[in-house]
Motif scaffolding. Structure first.
Motif, short mmCIF file in Angstrom:
data_model
loop_
_atom_site.label_atom_id
_atom_site.label_comp_id
_atom_site.label_asym_id
_atom_site.label_seq_id
_atom_site.Cartn_x
_atom_site.Cartn_y
_atom_site.Cartn_z
N ALA A 162 0.83 -1.20 0.00
CA ALA A 162 0.00 0.00 0.00
C ALA A 162 0.87 1.26 0.00
O ALA A 162 1.85 1.36 0.74
CB ALA A 162 -0.91 0.00 1.22
N ASP A 163 0.52 2.20 -0.86
CA ASP A 163 1.15 3.53 -0.95
C ASP A 163 2.60 3.50 -1.40
O ASP A 163 3.31 4.51 -1.28
CB ASP A 163 1.05 4.27 0.39
N ALA A 164 3.05 2.38 -1.95
CA ALA A 164 4.44 2.32 -2.42
C ALA A 164 4.68 3.30 -3.56
O ALA A 164 5.78 3.85 -3.70
CB ALA A 164 4.79 0.90 -2.86
N ALA A 165 3.65 3.53 -4.37
CA ALA A 165 3.82 4.41 -5.53
C ALA A 165 4.05 5.86 -5.14
O ALA A 165 4.59 6.63 -5.93
CB ALA A 165 2.59 4.30 -6.44
N THR A 166 3.65 6.24 -3.94
CA THR A 166 3.84 7.62 -3.51
C THR A 166 4.97 7.77 -2.50
O THR A 166 5.22 8.86 -2.01
CB THR A 166 2.54 8.16 -2.89
N ALA A 167 5.65 6.66 -2.18
CA ALA A 167 6.69 6.69 -1.14
C ALA A 167 8.00 7.27 -1.66
O ALA A 167 8.36 7.09 -2.82
CB ALA A 167 6.93 5.29 -0.61
N ASP A 168 8.69 7.96 -0.77
CA ASP A 168 10.04 8.42 -1.05
C ASP A 168 11.06 7.40 -0.57
O ASP A 168 12.15 7.29 -1.15
CB ASP A 168 10.30 9.76 -0.35
N VAL A 169 10.71 6.68 0.50
CA VAL A 169 11.61 5.70 1.09
C VAL A 169 10.84 4.41 1.35
O VAL A 169 9.70 4.45 1.83
CB VAL A 169 12.20 6.21 2.43
N LEU A 170 11.45 3.29 1.01
CA LEU A 170 10.88 1.98 1.29
C LEU A 170 11.65 1.33 2.43
O LEU A 170 12.88 1.27 2.40
CB LEU A 170 10.95 1.09 0.04
N LEU A 171 10.92 0.89 3.46
CA LEU A 171 11.54 0.15 4.55
C LEU A 171 11.36 -1.32 4.25
O LEU A 171 10.24 -1.85 4.27
CB LEU A 171 10.87 0.50 5.88
N VAL A 172 12.46 -1.99 3.94
CA VAL A 172 12.40 -3.36 3.42
C VAL A 172 12.96 -4.34 4.44
O VAL A 172 14.16 -4.32 4.74
CB VAL A 172 13.19 -3.47 2.10
N PRO A 173 12.11 -5.20 5.01
CA PRO A 173 12.62 -6.26 5.90
C PRO A 173 13.18 -7.41 5.07
O PRO A 173 12.55 -7.88 4.13
CB PRO A 173 11.39 -6.68 6.68
N THR A 174 14.39 -7.84 5.40
CA THR A 174 15.02 -8.94 4.68
C THR A 174 15.41 -10.03 5.66
O THR A 174 15.15 -9.93 6.86
CB THR A 174 16.29 -8.45 3.95
N GLY A 175 16.05 -11.06 5.14
CA GLY A 175 16.48 -12.14 6.00
C GLY A 175 17.54 -11.77 7.00
O GLY A 175 17.74 -12.46 8.00
N ASP A 176 18.25 -10.66 6.77
CA ASP A 176 19.31 -10.29 7.71
C ASP A 176 19.13 -8.88 8.28
O ASP A 176 20.08 -8.31 8.82
CB ASP A 176 20.69 -10.41 7.04
#
Length: 373
Positions: A162-176
């Motif tokens: 949701a709202d990724a298209a308007t985001a300036d920053v993405l908080l991405v959870p990864t395996g590490d």
């Protein structure tokens, strides 16, 4: 007489004077800049978000930083005030990245600590509405069921964000760990989807050897993401409450004005009963939503239970209220020009956000140690 402990103090479900003042300010702005014709026109243009409205709302009134401490440029308020804002956003189905950025992403970052560093800097930018940050997880993700779909090399795809298209920053959870990635950075692709609810855009985020700033290790990231999604689920109930209240108020108003057989249709007993039942549901939804907001604000140990109860109940009330609104409006309720369809679509989309009602009922059973039927 024994002294009451913190755990036994009943939650305060009443609105404070400050919350009422905040509501009045937000409602006035949205009434002027985000009325029904304006929202319909924007969703028809495929650009539902109004950057100037977000600036006025987020920075002008200061709602973007309600949950951010004052030392970082925020308001230092609580989830109760944020809940009031979401009630008004739900009441007007305003397209704004408040829930995803000012609540979920903000709570996720706050869980990491706010000392000097990239977390504090990003929170300051978000509080001033200079940046919108979005947690890159599916919109349907429940707080306790999130699993990383992106590898530590920042490769992978996350759908229905949701709202990724308007985001300036993405908080991405990864395996590490948890990474902050600029949305326009090389290796980042955001592909808009066609959502049911046109007022809240969805997108697929694809990372291909992207680069970002590592904010936390894997264990801290999991805890932070759970906290962010728990706050999102709890305060989503307030958005659903505002939506249901508008549907009830608008339906009562219309059935008073609409005449049939020389009588207001609202005077017919069958319709009175339906609206009375809906009123009871909305009142109960208000209690559940306020309880969840208060539990989040006070850090109650019963917060997971309060959130699960609020979502299990409020999502169904919002859908029912929107359905009744359309049906009791008759033919006009089925038209594109009337905003009722926006409320039904938002209610249906919210019903699967941050965990379905069924998933939250399962959480209630687990928390209360109730045997499955």
């Amino acid at each position: 007489m024994t002294e009451r402990t913190e755990e036994t103090v009943a939650p305060d479900l009443l609105y404070s004077e400050a919350e009422d003042d905040l509501r009045a300010a937000v409602r006035a702005l949205l009434g002027d800049r985000s009325d029904a014709p304006t929202v319909i026109a924007r969703v028809e243009s495929d650009t539902p978000y109004d950057p100037q409205l977000w600036k006025a709302l987020g920075a002008g009134i200061g709602v973007a930083g309600l949950l951010v401490p004052e030392k970082l440029g925020g308001q230092g308020a609580s989830h109760r005030e944020a809940a009031v804002v979401l009630e008004e956003l739900g009441r007007s189905v305003t397209p704004a990245p408040y829930l995803t950025s000012a609540v979920v992403a903000t709570e996720t970052l706050l869980a990491l600590g706010t000392e000097d560093g990239p977390v504090a800097e990003l929170l300051g930018d978000m509080a001033a509405a200079r940046k919108v940050a979005v947690l890159a997880v599916p919109f349907s993700a429940a707080p306790e069921t999130v699993a990383a779909t992106v590898t530590g090399t920042l490769d992978g795809t996350v759908s229905v964000v949701a709202d990724a298209a308007t985001a300036d920053v993405l908080l991405v959870p990864t395996g590490d760990g948890l990474y902050a990635i600029e949305a326009d950075a090389p290796g980042v692709a955001v592909e808009p989807l066609v959502p049911l609810d046109l007022t809240r855009p969805l997108a697929t985020v694809t990372l291909d050897a992207a680069t970002g700033t590592r904010l936390a290790d894997a264990e801290a990231a999991r805890s932070a993401v759970r906290r962010g999604l728990l706050a999102g689920a709890g305060l989503l109930a307030s958005e659903q409450l505002g939506l249901a209240e508008w549907c009830l108020t608008e339906t009562v108003r219309y059935t008073r004005e609409r005449h049939q057989f020389n009588r207001p249709v609202g005077s017919f007993q069958a319709l009175k009963h339906r609206m009375a039942q809906l009123w009871l549901e909305v009142v109960s939804a208000r209690a559940a939503a306020r309880n969840a907001a208060d539990a989040l604000a006070t850090g109650s140990p019963d917060t997971p239970l309060a959130v699960a109860v609020a979502q299990a109940y409020c999502s169904k009330v919002a859908v029912h209220a929107a359905e009744e609104c359309i049906q009791l409006h008759g033919g006009i309720g089925m038209t594109w020009e009337h905003p009722a369809h926006l409320y039904l679509k938002r209610a249906k989309a919210d019903a699967s956000a941050y965990g379905s009602a069924g998933r939250h009922r399962e959480a209630i059973a687990e928390l209360m140690e109730l045997p499955a039927p």
